[in-house]
Write an enzyme that holds these catalytic residues in place. Structure first.
Site, mmCIF file in Angstrom:
data_model
loop_
_atom_site.group_PDB
_atom_site.id
_atom_site.type_symbol
_atom_site.label_atom_id
_atom_site.label_comp_id
_atom_site.label_asym_id
_atom_site.label_seq_id
_atom_site.Cartn_x
_atom_site.Cartn_y
_atom_site.Cartn_z
ATOM 1 N N SER A 126 12.547 -15.571 -25.201
ATOM 2 C CA SER A 126 11.518 -16.813 -24.867
ATOM 3 C C SER A 126 10.093 -16.432 -25.401
ATOM 4 C CB SER A 126 12.233 -17.164 -23.123
ATOM 5 O OG SER A 126 10.553 -18.240 -22.741
ATOM 6 N N TYR A 150 10.970 -14.681 -14.395
ATOM 7 C CA TYR A 150 11.923 -15.348 -15.145
ATOM 8 C C TYR A 150 11.206 -14.763 -16.593
ATOM 9 C CZ TYR A 150 13.147 -17.800 -19.337
ATOM 10 O OH TYR A 150 13.623 -18.238 -20.963
ATOM 11 N N LYS A 154 13.072 -11.752 -18.759
ATOM 12 C CA LYS A 154 13.459 -11.635 -20.487
ATOM 13 C C LYS A 154 12.574 -10.078 -21.596
ATOM 14 C CE LYS A 154 15.789 -15.485 -20.901
ATOM 15 N NZ LYS A 154 17.708 -15.952 -21.379
#
Ligand code: WQD
Length: 332
Positions: A126, A150, A154
């Site tokens: 991302s 989050y 990643k």
């Protein structure tokens, strides 16, 4: 011989759209999903869309035995790893769940790949790994940082894959950094997110849809004092069908070249929140009332992709513009 591709989280929003694109490109996608953020009728919808039976395993990546059984049942040419929790705000509230699911799931998948001698993976990453980046548009060489659990999951995922590449020089690893996926398959058969989910979407587009449907009274615009032309946040929205096609190109590149790559998947064009409100209102023909609210913690002013590397490495260019992204998001 049709090449089987394991899609972890393949019943989810991006997974399902990629499933259709892979099937159309002549691959045989196989879904592994625990349905924590996907509808249980998605495999049936995919069978309807592709005209072929949908192979799907109801399995959690944290279940190593179950994962081994799936690998033993198929001779995979590669895996595309979508399965992860993805709501930024939710990740701040429950970081351990995100670390366990996102990082633990990847660790288990990597173990199964070693045990079953599979050396090709496409990793769903991302643009959030760029953090608050001064360079705009953002190249893949920009510094990386995490501003929430989050994003950290990643970033660590990418770093784990980097170390797996050192241990396995023959592995072909594709890291795809998504910008802001929006839109839906034109059939209307695929959904943005399931009715029942532990992670209600916090993103702009699902909330615009809720306002248009009347299930949300108005949109809160998180800040209008950013260093952007109209003061609201600027993002690179990419149609999910373009995104899915990017995965097909990435997979084909891994298989034909056996070389690894890290690539942005975006349009290279940024739009502000107010521009999105106007475009979506025009696409759905409904008024979108909004109010200016305080900034959301962790938000950055601008985030849009330098797409030159995607073009050079994969020959990837997006085909859908903003109006189509908005029109295809509105399946009233
Ligand atoms: C877009 C813009 C908000 C909601 C995140 C993740 C990223 C990826 C996509 C998973 C921003 C504004 C939003 C609202 C608003 N996720 N906004 N009111 O934050 O760019 O990216 O989602 O893959 O990794 O970081 O997306 O859609 O939440 O926000 O004003 O109710 O809309 O401030 O400027 P974001 P978003």
């Amino acid at each position: 011989m049709t090449q089987k591709i394991l899609l972890t989280g393949g019943a989810g929003y991006i997974g399902a759209h990629t499933y259709v694109a892979l099937s159309k490109a002549g691959f045989e996608p196989v879904i592994l999903d625990n349905f924590s953020n996907a509808d249980r009728d998605t495999p049936a919808r995919l069978a309807q869309l592709t005209g072929k039976a949908c192979l799907c395993h109801d399995c959690d990546l944290l279940d190593s035995d179950g994962l081994d059984a799936v690998f033993a049942a198929h001779d995979f040419a590669a895996t595309v790893h979508f399965a992860a929790y993805k709501a930024v705000g939710d990740s701040v509230a429950r970081p351990q769940a995100y670390f366990n699911n996102n990082m633990g799931g990847l660790i288990n998948l990597l173990g199964a790949m070693e045990r079953h001698d599979l050396g090709r993976i496409v990793f769903s990453s991302s643009a959030t790994v760029y953090g608050d980046c001064d360079q705009q548009p953002i190249p893949e060489t920009a510094p990386l940082s995490a501003t929430n659990p989050y994003g950290l999951s990643k970033l660590v995922g990418e770093q784990m894959l980097g170390q797996m590449q050192v241990a396995h020089p023959d592995w072909a690893i594709s890291i795809l950094r998504y910008f802001n996926p929006v839109g839906l398959h034109k059939s209307g058969l695929l959904r943005l997110s399931p009715e029942e989910t532990t992670q209600p979407p916090e993103n702009l587009m699902p909330r615009l849809i809720e306002v248009a449907k009347g299930t949300r009274k108005q949109l809160s615009v998180f800040g209008d004092d950013y260093d952007t032309p109209d003061g609201t946040g600027l993002r690179d929205y990419i149609h999910v069908e373009d995104l899915a096609r990017g995965h097909v190109l990435a997979l084909q590149a891994l298989i034909t070249t056996d070389e690894s790559h890290t690539v942005n998947l975006g349009t290279g064009q940024g739009y502000s929140v107010l521009e999105m409100i106007a475009a979506f209102a025009a696409a759905c023909g409904r008024d979108i009332p909004y109010t200016i609210a305080p900034r959301r913690a962790g938000d950055v002013a601008r985030c849009y992709a330098d797409v030159s590397h995607a073009k050079a490495v994969l020959g990837f260019e997006t085909e859908f513009g903003l109006n189509e992204m908005c029109a295809d998001s509105w399946v009233a």
